[in-house]
Enzyme design. Structure first.
Site, PDB file in Angstrom:
ATOM      1  N   GLU A   1      36.739  49.234  33.059  1.00 42.39           N
ATOM      2  CA  GLU A   1      36.050  49.604  34.406  1.00 42.39           C
ATOM      3  C   GLU A   1      36.064  48.865  35.329  1.00 42.39           C
ATOM      4  OE1 GLU A   1      33.765  52.351  34.190  1.00 42.39           O
ATOM      5  OE2 GLU A   1      34.050  52.335  36.172  1.00 42.39           O
TER       6      GLU A   1
ATOM      7  N   ARG B   1      44.325  27.741  34.295  1.00 47.36           N
ATOM      8  CA  ARG B   1      45.800  26.974  34.483  1.00 47.36           C
ATOM      9  C   ARG B   1      45.508  25.437  34.650  1.00 47.36           C
ATOM     10  NH1 ARG B   1      49.219  30.098  38.753  1.00 47.36           N
ATOM     11  NH2 ARG B   1      47.223  30.746  39.052  1.00 47.36           N
TER      12      ARG B   1
ATOM     13  N   LYS C   1      45.451  52.160  40.949  1.00 51.91           N
ATOM     14  CA  LYS C   1      44.016  52.750  40.598  1.00 51.91           C
ATOM     15  C   LYS C   1      44.003  54.331  40.479  1.00 51.91           C
ATOM     16  CE  LYS C   1      41.811  49.097  42.934  1.00 51.91           C
ATOM     17  NZ  LYS C   1      41.486  48.500  44.131  1.00 51.91           N
TER      18      LYS C   1
ATOM     19  N   LYS D   1      44.279  45.796  36.997  1.00 52.29           N
ATOM     20  CA  LYS D   1      45.021  47.426  37.419  1.00 52.29           C
ATOM     21  C   LYS D   1      46.299  47.404  37.165  1.00 52.29           C
ATOM     22  CE  LYS D   1      43.579  46.123  41.563  1.00 52.29           C
ATOM     23  NZ  LYS D   1      43.213  45.155  41.190  1.00 52.29           N
TER      24      LYS D   1
ATOM     25  N   ASP E   1      48.136  48.620  45.616  1.00 48.40           N
ATOM     26  CA  ASP E   1      46.733  48.584  44.626  1.00 48.40           C
ATOM     27  C   ASP E   1      46.036  49.907  44.321  1.00 48.40           C
ATOM     28  OD1 ASP E   1      44.310  46.488  44.065  1.00 48.40           O
ATOM     29  OD2 ASP E   1      43.674  48.110  45.485  1.00 48.40           O
TER      30      ASP E   1
HETATM   31  N1  HSE Z   1      42.348  44.189  47.059  1.00 51.01           N
HETATM   32  C1  HSE Z   1      41.420  45.358  46.381  1.00 51.01           C
HETATM   33  C2  HSE Z   1      40.702  45.961  47.573  1.00 51.01           C
HETATM   34  C3  HSE Z   1      40.377  44.887  45.465  1.00 51.01           C
HETATM   35  O1  HSE Z   1      40.773  45.497  48.783  1.00 51.01           O
HETATM   36  O2  HSE Z   1      40.182  47.063  47.358  1.00 51.01           O
HETATM   37  C4  HSE Z   1      41.012  44.566  44.035  1.00 51.01           C
HETATM   38  O3  HSE Z   1      41.401  45.824  43.687  1.00 51.01           O
END
Ligand code: HSE
Length: 451
Positions: free
Chosen positions: A138, A56, A214, A114, A210
């Site tokens: 991955e 950036r 996943k 992700k 998050d």
């Molecule tokens: N913030 C994520 C974690 C790592 O604490 O596992 C990235 O996905």
């Protein structure tokens, strides 16, 4: 870089690699690409030439001995010149547009994004197919741990039944400190922030977003079904209290934030998929219970292979760079060999089952009136909902310390159920909460592991 000789005497054109983003992962990717250039060329069958790093802002010292001439703020122009694009910007835009442009121009893409995959995966896979190129990711799930390739390729001849694990290191760190150091939630989060695990705004981790992204990626691969982050039942850990952690300890368990993706079979024999992220009590004897600090661990259960466990670092610049470079080598090798790895596979398109149909167990902690018939009444309400009790533990409230204070005529009742549908268990808790003999529902948490 011009035409180069490998040590096998093969003269080949280098493959041009564009790196988008130079945070902790990008910096390590750039460093390793340079430091291991020769070995990587031998593995790929062609040199990998890092042609630029899109950032950036220029003029920021990123260390790691990267040639300053590589940095540019013109990401679209960089993408146009590349054979392979590594996207490590994160977020939706401009990452999405840059990846789509790369795929359309014939470049294969490696990403660790992700949230983009969980929200816009189908669009990206279709663009990769249309461009006859590859999309690898991955690094998007469980950092360094090789997990997606084993599910997609090593288990391609098997049927995955379940993927269950700890895929968020920040929440695992927080829960581990609540368990082992007796910290409360806020102090454990502050410690995770001080160590750089949790962001200043920890919402994405602690509220399970998050982990849900996943889980969506894992379920899509495991069950050949498109699953988006919105399809995932999500509960975070911000409601987990020191009392929950102590209750878990009292039954020989620990609290973990689990991502669970399951193939479920309905009464009529039809198959579906359930995907969920929530805190759960896990028996201390279960291998996931011993996953400490910010580590990740994932169980994969397949029909023929049985149980497999994957364990390692789920975040961090260097570990995540390992996953990125593994993908880069695969994509580059396929390009040199004129082949393509597996693309998106959604032939099964199994229906998503609602949380209410999921079979689980509950740990219910109640404050109740301490008088005759209370236990029997609670047991009856649970039985009336078709739920079977595994254990009940009753504890008196401690004697008052102050002279003249009356002993409360209340007791603490902890019930662990056998397996039942989540809907039945939830209805049971509502009914218990409505009883006048129940002073408070102190805590409710699912129990996973052996029944
Ligand atoms: N913030 C994520 C974690 C790592 O604490 O596992 C990235 O996905």
């Amino acid at each position: 870089m011009s035409r180069q000789n490998t040590s096998q005497g093969v003269t080949v054109e280098p493959l041009k690699v564009a790196l988008l983003g130079s945070g902790s992962v990008g910096t390590q990717v750039a460093r390793l690409l340079t430091a291991h250039a020769q070995e990587l060329a031998l593995r790929v069958g062609a040199p990998l030439e890092l042609i630029g790093i899109a950032v950036r802002r220029l003029g920021v010292d990123r260390g790691a001995g990267i040639d300053p001439g590589l940095f540019t703020t013109d990401a679209p122009e960089l993408v146009k010149r590349a054979d392979l694009v590594i996207e490590l910007i994160g977020g939706i835009e401009p990452a999405r547009t840059l990846i789509l442009d790369a795929l359309a121009s014939g470049a294969s893409v490696v990403t660790g994004n992700k949230s983009l995959l969980a929200e816009h995966g189908p669009e990206l896979y279709e663009a990769a197919d249309a461009g006859g190129v590859e999309l690898y990711y991955e690094a998007a799930v469980a950092g360094a741990i090789p997990l997606l390739r084993p599910i997609r390729e090593s288990l391609a001849g098997d049927r995955v039944q379940r993927v269950l694990g700890i895929v968020n290191g920040t929440t695992n760190y927080v829960l581990d400190k609540m368990d082992t150091a007796g910290l409360d939630f806020a102090d454990a989060v502050a410690q995770a922030q001080a160590l750089g695990y949790a962001e200043a705004d920890p919402t994405a981790d602690v509220e399970g977003y998050d982990a849900a992204a996943k889980a969506a990626i894992l379920a899509s691969l495991a069950f050949h079904t498109r699953v988006s982050a919105d399809d995932v039942h999500r509960e975070g850990i911000s409601g987990v209290t020191a009392a929950d952690v102590a209750s878990a300890k009292a039954i020989g368990a620990v609290v973990k934030l689990l991502a669970i993706c399951e193939r479920v079979v309905a009464a009529d024999g039809s198959e579906g998929v359930s995907v969920r992220v929530h805190p759960a009590m896990v028996p201390a004897s279960h291998p996931l219970a011993s996953v400490r600090e910010a580590f990740n661990a994932v169980f994969v259960e397949a029909e023929a292979a049985g149980e497999l466990m994957f364990y390692g670092r789920g975040a961090g610049g260097l570990p995540t760079a390992s996953a990125v470079l593994g993908d880069l080598v695969s994509a580059a090798r396929n390009r040199v060999g004129g082949s393509r790895g597996p693309g998106e596979s959604t032939y099964a398109q199994l229906p998503l089952r609602p949380m209410g149909e999921v079979v689980t167990r509950y740990h219910i902690s109640l404050d109740v009136a301490d008088r005759p018939g209370v236990l029997a009444h609670v047991a009856k309400v649970i039985a009336d909902h078709g739920v079977s009790i595994e254990t009940v533990r009753q504890q008196q409230f401690p004697e008052p310390e102050g002279a003249g204070e009356e002993k409360p005529d209340r007791a603490s009742l902890v019930v662990v159920t056998h397996s039942a549908t989540d809907a039945a268990l939830e209805a049971t808790v509502s009914a218990l909460a409505g009883l006048d003999i129940v002073t408070a529902v102190v805590g409710v948490m699912r129990v996973e592991g052996e029944d």
